[in-house]
Design a protein around this motif. Sequence first.
Motif, PDB file in Angstrom:
ATOM      1  N   PRO A  40      46.328  41.600  46.203  1.00  0.00           N
ATOM      2  CA  PRO A  40      45.602  42.424  45.241  1.00  0.00           C
ATOM      3  C   PRO A  40      44.372  43.090  45.859  1.00  0.00           C
ATOM      4  N   LEU A  41      44.067  42.739  47.089  1.00  0.00           N
ATOM      5  CA  LEU A  41      42.855  43.258  47.710  1.00  0.00           C
ATOM      6  C   LEU A  41      43.110  44.587  48.409  1.00  0.00           C
ATOM      7  N   LEU A  50      38.871  37.261  55.666  1.00  0.00           N
ATOM      8  CA  LEU A  50      38.167  36.289  54.831  1.00  0.00           C
ATOM      9  C   LEU A  50      38.690  34.880  55.074  1.00  0.00           C
ATOM     10  N   ARG A  51      37.795  33.914  55.008  1.00  0.00           N
ATOM     11  CA  ARG A  51      38.200  32.511  55.072  1.00  0.00           C
ATOM     12  C   ARG A  51      38.930  32.183  53.768  1.00  0.00           C
ATOM     13  N   PRO A  52      39.745  31.146  53.750  1.00  0.00           N
ATOM     14  CA  PRO A  52      40.486  30.808  52.520  1.00  0.00           C
ATOM     15  C   PRO A  52      39.591  30.616  51.297  1.00  0.00           C
ATOM     16  N   ARG A  57      37.634  33.086  46.096  1.00  0.00           N
ATOM     17  CA  ARG A  57      36.566  33.599  45.226  1.00  0.00           C
ATOM     18  C   ARG A  57      36.689  35.107  45.008  1.00  0.00           C
ATOM     19  N   VAL A  58      37.025  35.846  46.077  1.00  0.00           N
ATOM     20  CA  VAL A  58      37.182  37.298  45.954  1.00  0.00           C
ATOM     21  C   VAL A  58      38.387  37.625  45.066  1.00  0.00           C
ATOM     22  N   ASP A  59      39.487  36.891  45.240  1.00  0.00           N
ATOM     23  CA  ASP A  59      40.655  37.089  44.371  1.00  0.00           C
ATOM     24  C   ASP A  59      40.282  36.878  42.906  1.00  0.00           C
ATOM     25  N   ARG A  64      39.286  38.978  37.585  1.00  0.00           N
ATOM     26  CA  ARG A  64      38.406  39.009  36.405  1.00  0.00           C
ATOM     27  C   ARG A  64      38.101  40.439  35.969  1.00  0.00           C
ATOM     28  N   HIS A  65      37.953  41.345  36.938  1.00  0.00           N
ATOM     29  CA  HIS A  65      37.592  42.724  36.608  1.00  0.00           C
ATOM     30  C   HIS A  65      38.805  43.653  36.532  1.00  0.00           C
ATOM     31  N   GLY A  66      39.980  43.121  36.818  1.00  0.00           N
ATOM     32  CA  GLY A  66      41.186  43.947  36.789  1.00  0.00           C
ATOM     33  C   GLY A  66      41.397  44.694  35.475  1.00  0.00           C
TER      34      GLY A  66
END
Length: 114
Positions: A40-41, A50-52, A57-59, A64-66
């Motif tokens: 999705p990024l 990004l680290r896992p 957190r980014v996912d 949340r804002h999708g």
Amino acid sequence: MSTPSTGSARRRSVLVLGLTFALGVVAGVGLAPLLRPPSPLPPSLERLALRPDQRARVDAIVARHGPEIEAALGDALPRLRAVQERVALEIEEELDPAQRERFRQERASQPSGP
């Protein structure tokens, strides 16, 4: 020393083994993208390695804002398309018939997305 039938069987075995390997590679390359979950990024975030824990957190932020992003696009896209259509019509007025036809074909071949 091998007999003709032994040499033929060996060649056949090597051929089958090579073909099996090649088909495995093709199947693996072709199926790998289908087995990977879609990201999705955007590519700009994917390139950050990004680290896992960061990725999780980014996912969550993106998820949340999708709906908010979808709603904004839903409001803006019809207006944007209307402006694009008006611009295209004005451009067409400046073209000769052959150019106009090619311009229309080019526009028709463009993907219609967000």
